[in-house]
Design an enzyme around this catalytic site. Structure first.
Site, PDB file in Angstrom:
ATOM      1  N   ASP A 277       0.867  -1.165   0.000  1.00 19.53           N
ATOM      2  CA  ASP A 277       0.000   0.000   0.000  1.00 19.53           C
ATOM      3  C   ASP A 277       0.914   1.228   0.000  1.00 19.53           C
ATOM      4  OD1 ASP A 277      -2.204   1.659   0.118  1.00 19.53           O
ATOM      5  OD2 ASP A 277      -3.166   0.556   1.747  1.00 19.53           O
ATOM      6  N   TRP A 278       0.371   2.379  -0.317  1.00 12.44           N
ATOM      7  CA  TRP A 278       1.195   3.571  -0.550  1.00 12.44           C
ATOM      8  C   TRP A 278       1.939   3.988   0.709  1.00 12.44           C
ATOM      9  CZ3 TRP A 278      -0.095   1.466  -4.525  1.00 12.44           C
ATOM     10  CH2 TRP A 278      -0.055   2.024  -5.794  1.00 12.44           C
TER      11      TRP A 278
END
Length: 774
Positions: A277-278
């Site tokens: 995920d970012w």
């Protein structure tokens, strides 16, 4: 027959040869890549948002940074000039393609995405084929906009009603979530666009999500939180999986070899690549070793640490080779790698129809005391801010830059209904005045602030009741990333909403007129205290840009509601056992807060409820709900008959007949639960093992419904022996219209069996005082 078998063999061999050729090509490329080129295949090009923007330090002679290839996309890969690798584009999100709707170089063209219904709405259809159809529409739109990977769907378990991103997630049950996910993934990937299932795993709250340590038993993890992902991987082979922000039992998921390699790849046979995920995780080298193949959106620090680790010998270059091979095997499938030039002009009209049909199919009728459908000649008093400001979906990465939004008001007008225009004008003026007081959002993922409900005097309501035939009130809720919902004024109604319901109810019922509530919400709210004050409750959730038209389709009777609840509606939030520990506790309350608003502080969340999530808890502990899992009404009635249960080896077949015994055409959702023998380990009262939705049945028409499952799907996870097991005894197969309403049942006797032996993985390092019936 022989010819058909020969053709299948030829197709099979050609697929094997094509895969072999691709593998050989990738191996040859990897052998020729420099170390720096390898490193920049393991990180993305960054992301331009406040607090995170940085210039790329990639060697521009061979590697290029193309963050703006598709403006507004969440991320891109680096290009490679020597091997002619283009940038691969990754875009949010679960409810529609999220990209910038306008581009400077095309001043006369727009690039709006279709806003489809939220995940909870899609799963409320209990229709895998519908999920596939929606996925196909996503895929076509992504292709035409130049997007290679959709960062969705999301299938985390709705563990607690206050989860901020529950609107993106499908269900409290992993079988329903996994099957709907597989349908969606198969749809989007049939169009040549990659799906990314997320957030892997146990990312069930937003509070401190980047720092929270999820402490959960191996059994609960296997049976509840991993199971949906396992179903999705085995039934759809997504091109990518996104690891989550949180830790599981002390280790960040993106740094967990147990999770990303031993379970995902070795046990389940996953063939795609894993991305973070970012800005997820902390240690880029540990992520590489764990099998987190690509770090997104990518930072210079990550690239530098990976490069240094290989040079100093703490990271074997073969690990990079392994990760790159998984990544390139999927990149080579993309339109970007195959030189496709996107048109920039998807068929938004066709997708609009898909969105509306999906929204309609997910609408749930919770209550109906002869109030719905409404005749077209009725005049409607339409109350509620979200009747005009209808909410399409949640905020954050699950939001969509859409061209338009059909409100409830507009939908009813489009359907030919007459609404009270004076009342509508008063609401417009009120909303305009109140919205002017709300400060603009600083960042797109901040939670929307809704206008509080307007109150009306008793005299005014009496006049409105005199001049209208029926009242409709729309109640709205919104939520999104980085924060969870609250109890007061969110799960529970606001004081204004309570007053409004009571006063409208009194005014219209005193005239012998009906009162309907529409729930334009993204997550579960309290309904028990007020549901007896209304005649009908319609739950469309947040159903995308065509919400108003879809709601009008059902209110008018043009479409018979056929959705059912993918989650339980409790009487009170305290009836949900996870509420005792949700959303976790900060480890050091005196520690300084994060300097960046997107980051959290170290905390832990102990899943003391174990396997007792949703209906599993309500069943096992005999707790009443406001509306049970799987519940939903129709404008017609259905009869269940002719249950047949057969076993052939490990395969089990269940079939029954569903007949429409009412007066209008409709669809029925049939649910198959299995009750296991007690054995030596406690189990839920019953568990969902299958579901099916009938075709549109005319009055008097019947359809045979068939379920196929196996003995291996009936087992439980035994932590003591690290294995999936089946106890000997009688297994009751329960055909139901919802989790509380069993229509048919038959029992078979099965022998004990060890289904699958596993390694001891992801074990908690602290003792968990798990909820037990004993």
């Amino acid at each position: 027959m022989k010819h058909a078998i020969l053709m299948l063999f030829v197709v099979f061999v050609s697929q094997i040869n094509a895969q072999t050729n691709t593998d050989e090509k990738i191996n040859q490329i990897i052998d020729k890549l420099s170390l720096e080129e390898k490193v920049y295949l393991t990180v993305g090009t960054g992301m331009n948002i406040p607090g995170f923007s940085e210039k790329s330090n990639a060697p521009q002679s061979v590697i290029g940074s193309t963050q703006d290839k598709i403006p507004g996309a969440a991320g891109t890969s680096y290009t490679n000039k020597r091997f002619d690798f283009p940038a691969v584009v990754l875009a949010d999100g679960p409810a529609g393609i999220r990209i910038s709707p306008k581009r400077k170089e095309y001043p006369n063209q727009t690039f709006y995405g279709t806003a489809f219904p939220i995940g909870t709405s899609i799963s409320s259809s209990w229709n895998v084929e519908l999920a596939k159809e929606v996925g196909e529409a996503f895929g076509r739109e992504a292709k035409d906009y130049g997007v290679d990977f959709l960062l969705g769907p999301a299938l985390n378990i709705q563990r607690n009603p206050l989860g901020g991103r529950n609107f993106e997630y499908y269900s409290e049950d992993p079988v329903l979530a996994g099957k709907i996910t597989a349908g969606f993934v198969n749809g989007i990937q049939s169009q040549g666009v990659g799906a990314t299932i997320k957030h892997f795993v146990a990312n069930n709250s937003e509070t401190n999500r980047t720092e929270v340590n999820t402490i959960v038993s191996e059994r609960a993890l296997r049976e509840i939180y991993l199971k949906g992902f396992e179903i999705a991987v085995k039934e759809s082979q997504p091109w990518s999986v996104m690891s989550s922000y949180n830790k599981v039992n002390g280790t960040y998921t993106s740094e967990s070899e147990d999770l990303l390699t031993k379970i995902l790849r070795d046990e389940w046979g996953f063939e795609g690549f894993v991305m973070t995920d970012w800005f997820g995780g902390k240690d880029a080298v540990a992520q590489m070793k764990a099998g987190n193949d690509v770090l997104m959106p990518g930072t210079n620090k990550q690239a530098e640490s990976i490069l240094m680790a290989v040079k100093n010998g703490t990271l074997n270059e073969s690990i990079l080779d392994r990760n790159i091979k998984y990544t390139l095997s999927q990149y080579f499938k993309t339109y970007s790698f195959n030189k496709y030039q996107p048109t920039g002009k998807p068929d938004l009209e066709a997708n609009k129809i898909v969105s509306r049909n999906a929204a309609t199919e997910g609408i749930i009728l919770l209550k109906n005391n002869e109030a719905l459908p409404i005749k077209k000649d009725a005049k409607i008093a339409l109350f509620g801010v979200t009747s005009l400001e209808t909410i399409a979906g949640g905020t954050g990465s699950g939001d969509v830059n859409k061209a338009y939004m059909v409100s409830v008001t507009e939908g009813l007008k489009n359907a030919g209904f007459t609404i009270d225009e004076k009342l509508n004008a008063d609401y417009k003026a009120f909303i305009t005045e109140e919205k002017a007081k709300i400060p603009p959002k600083k960042m797109f993922f901040e939670k929307d602030i809704l206008v509080s409900e307007k109150l009306w005097s008793n005299d005014t309501l009496q006049h409105i009741a005199d001049t209208n035939d029926i009242a409709i009130l729309t109640l709205g809720r919104t939520s999104g990333e980085f924060q969870d919902r609250g109890l007061d004024g969110d799960f529970n109604l606001t004081s204004n909403e309570v007053t409004l319901i009571n006063t409208i109810s009194s005014a219209f019922h005193s005239k012998g007129k009906k009162f309907v509530i529409i729930l334009n919400i993204g997550g579960v709210i309290e309904t028990q205290s007020w549901k007896n004050a209304v005649d009908a409750i319609l739950l469309p959730w947040q159903s995308g840009q065509e919400s108003g038209n879809a709601i009008a389709d059902v209110i008018s009777g043009n479409v018979n509601p056929s959705g059912k609840l993918p989650v339980t509606f409790p009487i009170a939030l305290s009836d949900i056992p996870s509420s005792k520990n949700f959303p976790g506790k900060v480890i050091d309350p005196n520690a300084p807060g994060p300097t960046n608003p997107l980051m959290g502080v170290p905390s832990e969340e102990i899943y003391e409820e174990g396997i007792y999530i949703g209906y599993r808890y309500f069943d096992a502990f005999h707790v009443e709900s406001s509306y049970p899992f799987g519940f939903g009404l129709s404008y017609t009635n259905f009869e269940y008959t002719d249950l047949i249960l057969t076993q052939e080896g490990d395969d089990i077949h269940v079939e029954c007949t569903i007949k429409n015994t009412g007066k209008s055409a409709g669809k029925e959702i049939v649910q198959l639960y299995v009750k296991s023998p007690l054995g030596t380990i406690e189990k839920p009262e019953k568990e969902l093992k299958g579901f099916a939705k009938t075709q549109l049945l005319n009055a008097g028409e019947s359809q045979k419904v068939v379920f196929k499952t196996t003995i291996n799907n009936l087992g439980y996870y035994d932590t003591a022996s690290n294995s999936w097991k089946l106890d000997a005894g009688n297994y009751a197969f329960l055909v139901a219209s919802d989790s509380k309403t069993i229509k048919l049942s038959k029992t078979i006797s099965l022998d004990s069996k060890i289904i699958e032996k596993t390694e001891k993985l992801l074990s908690p390092t602290v003792e968990i005082n798990e909820l037990s019936k004993n």
